[in-house]
Scaffold this active site. Structure first.
Site, short mmCIF file in Angstrom:
data_model
loop_
_atom_site.label_atom_id
_atom_site.label_comp_id
_atom_site.label_asym_id
_atom_site.label_seq_id
_atom_site.Cartn_x
_atom_site.Cartn_y
_atom_site.Cartn_z
N ASP A 370 0.82 -1.18 -0.08
CA ASP A 370 0.00 0.09 0.16
C ASP A 370 1.18 1.15 0.09
OD1 ASP A 370 -2.52 1.64 0.30
OD2 ASP A 370 -1.92 1.81 2.56
N ASP A 561 -1.58 -1.03 6.10
CA ASP A 561 -1.85 -0.64 7.45
C ASP A 561 -3.19 -0.15 7.60
OD1 ASP A 561 -1.35 1.89 5.76
OD2 ASP A 561 -1.67 2.94 7.79
N ASP A 565 -7.15 -2.55 3.91
CA ASP A 565 -6.09 -3.50 3.58
C ASP A 565 -6.27 -4.89 4.24
OD1 ASP A 565 -4.90 -1.53 1.97
OD2 ASP A 565 -3.43 -0.88 3.77
#
Length: 667
Positions: A370, A561, A565
């Site tokens: 990410d 995080d 996700d």
């Protein structure tokens, strides 16, 4: 490759259970039953330690008797009369082997014939039967010494993990009625104020209400450098206050603190077996009966083929075969290696939720990340405001009132920038639209705040030039009309570029997935040298990208995080969560947690897995090769019982020392 043992751990208060689980972790599932049942409590780490000579006085006395007998026989050429020799050797034998004989008897009563205790009992009693008293004693003494060293090594490895269980303070100073009161942390409620003096550990997660203070965060992150926190910032349990008396408003109960969750992860990790450990346990269950029958065949078979067959001679060869075939070097050193790998990683701020994930990390060839909070700091700052049909102060006030309901770093940046401008403005009927933004009612008006996808979803027109903005923007619509946008910028983490470079040096492909605009994603990817980057993704879009990569046969680690996700973390072969800024859902779903949020730890996690697997396989190969050689020599009558036991104990000790080496390595 299928993902194994993916569970979500709920917060629980179970320090005693943690210690018990660690204490029995070596005895229940690894085929090497050395729990309290054998009288020595080898696997336990909860009891008070005694000096080695008190713990094993019987073994030391047996060793002394054996040494005297050997000096008399080989030093002075004097052999005791047969009956006296039998009596003295029997005493030494029982001192050294009583617990082994007792365990063998208990196993036999349960119908468990093929195990190392029965194996060693048969071998040593057989030596007494053919008159080789001293050799029988020597086998039992050196076997027991080997077990002693093995259990000590396992105990030390578990103790290094157990040390993490002891970092939570047993008491905390809480301010009640303007007076300090010392209580157990579990008795403190949400919203209460605790006081932490210099040198003390923070007992509970909370918000710093003092002006500022510096903390040592090594217990959580593996990094001992001071971390200065300012008023309003989060302070976590386990941090050590360094310089001034600090007051902290409690935001999480004792059992819900990040440190408590970390301790659960470590405890659970010792219980989850790697595929190698499971294979060795299954192997030992098949291997031991095979060597029993081979030893029996070695004793009985030659009767039909060898002239001048002498039973005692072939029995001796069978006994040598039994001694060297003992699988304890494998059964002990393999779990010890994985304990070491988990401990090595945890000291570097990386938490593996099981030895199986150490193995998974060795196969990773693609790391998918990410952007926000993983490669960037996730600390956004408002850069500029553009309002249309409304003044800028009203735009920021209305937007901040809505964004107060969001945990996203972008929303927090807007709220922080607005400050006192929010005043008494409140929002209602707030709804989070995943991957888009927020909707709600502010000042009696319907407000939308989020990305461009949000406005497109509600078919709200906006100036086309907004799409050319490179930085992150929050677009706002009031009563279905475009009202302006807020430009926000993030910073790339200092070690992100070296982390990507190190991944490439390991021939690992790097991919970035983000819900942010493609222009922002491309800018970050170019700066870091990431192989592929995709923006404008909803949570399901990230899942689809990971599925496509898996269909290509790639072994994937996903690093994220945010709450969004969690589905991708669960889908990847190895899910890695950034534990400092990360959401609880992502941390609990992940297999590996990086406590200091540094991308460089991704590479360290891969190296920890490779180091562990390398040493584990070194031990497997060493043990199998040496045992195969001595088995052949023993069957051929070349190796005697002395050589068999020295080879067995020697291999076990070498394997243990090699496994212990993991804990001292750097990653």
């Amino acid at each position: 490759m299928e993902k194994t043992d993916k569970t979500i751990t709920a917060p629980k208060a179970k320090q005693t259970l943690q210690e018990n689980a660690l204490a029995k972790g070596h005895s229940e599932n690894d085929g090497h039953d050395h729990g309290s049942e054998d009288g020595h409590d080898h696997g336990g780490i909860a009891r008070k330690e005694r000096p080695a000579w008190q713990e094993h006085w019987d073994l030391l006395l047996s060793l002394a008797i054996l040494a005297v007998l050997l000096v008399l026989e080989y030093g002075f050429g004097y052999k005791l009369p047969n009956m006296l020799a039998l009596a003295v050797n029997a005493i030494a034998y029982l001192l050294a082997g009583w617990n082994v004989l007792r365990m063998a008897f208990r196993r036999l009563k349960r119908g468990d014939v093929f195990n190392e205790f029965v194996l060693m009992s048969v071998a040593t009693l057989g030596a007494f039967y053919i008159g080789e008293y001293t050799e029988g004693v020597a086998v039992m003494v050196f076997y027991s010494i080997g077990e002693w060293f093995q259990d000590s090594a396992v105990r030390r490895a578990k103790a290094s993990i157990k040390a993490l269980l002891d970092i939570r303070p047993d008491e905390v100073t809480v301010m009640r009625d303007a007076k300090p009161e010392v209580v157990n942390p579990s008795k403190v409620s949400l919203g209460e104020i605790i006081q932490v003096k210099p040198g003390e550990k923070v007992a509970l997660d909370g918000e710093l209400i003092s002006k500022q203070s510096s903390f040592n965060t090594a217990a959580l992150t593996g990094e001992s450098r001071p971390d200065t926190k300012y008023k309003g910032e989060q302070v976590l349990a386990g941090m050590i206050n360094l310089n001034t008396v600090s007051e902290i408003k409690v935001t999480a109960l004792f059992t819900d603190s990040k440190l408590s969750k970390i301790l659960e992860m470590v405890q659970d990790a010792t219980a989850r077996k790697s595929q190698t450990q499971l294979f060795i346990s299954r192997f030992a269950k098949v291997y031991t009966p095979i060597v029993f029958f081979l030893a029996l065949a070695l004793v009985v078979g030659p009767y039909f083929f060898v002239e001048n067959y002498i039973f005692n001679e072939w029995l001796y060869r069978g006994l040598v075969f039994l001694v060297i075939s003992c699988p304890c070097a494998l059964v002990v050193s393999i779990p010890l290696g994985y304990f070491g790998g988990i401990g090595l990683a945890s000291r570097n701020g990386i938490l593996f939720k099981g030895g199986n994930f150490l193995d998974v990390m060795t196969k990773i060839d693609t790391v998918v990340m990410d952007k926000t909070g993983t490669l960037t700091k996730g600390v956004f700052k408002v850069q500029k405001i553009r309002a249309e049909g409304i003044n800028e102060n009203d735009l920021i006030r209305i937007t901040a009132a809505l964004e107060k309901n969001s945990t996203h770093p972008v929303g927090k940046a807007v709220v922080e920038f607005a400050g006192d401008k929010i005043g008494n403005t409140v929002s209602s009927d707030v709804e989070e639209i995943a991957g888009h933004g927020l909707s709600g009612v502010v000042d009696g008006k319907e407000v939308l705040a989020g990305n461009l996808k949000l406005l497109k979803r509600f078919k709200i027109t906006y100036p086309s030039e907004i799409e050319q903005e490179v930085d992150t923007i929050v677009v706002v619509a009031i009563d279905n009309n475009y009202a302006g946008h807020i430009t926000i910028a993030d910073e790339i983490k200092e070690d992100a570029e070296p982390a990507i470079r190190n991944m490439h040096s390991l021939n690992i492909k790097t991919v970035m997935l983000s819900g942010d605009k493609q222009s922002v994603v491309d800018k970050v990817a170019k700066e870091l040298g990431i192989d592929e980057a995709y923006g404008d993704l909803l949570p399901e879009g990230k899942v689809e990208k990971v599925k496509l990569l898996k269909e290509e046969g790639r072994h994937i680690a996903f690093v994220g995080d945010g709450v969004n996700d969690a589905p991708v973390v669960a889908l990847a072969d190895a899910g890695i969560a950034m534990g400092g800024l990360g959401s609880d859902a992502t941390i609990e779903t992940a297999d590996v947690v990086i406590q200091n949020d540094q991308p460089s730890k991704i590479v360290a996690a891969i190296r920890a897995g490779k180091i562990t697997r390398s040493i584990v396989w070194q031990n497997i190969i060493l043990a199998m090769v040496v045992k195969a050689i001595v088995l052949v020599l023993g069957a051929g009558g070349v190796a005697n019982l002395w050589e068999a036991v020295i080879a067995d104990v020697g291999v076990a000790l070498l394997a243990i020392l090699n496994a212990v080496r993991i804990q001292r390595m750097k990653i």
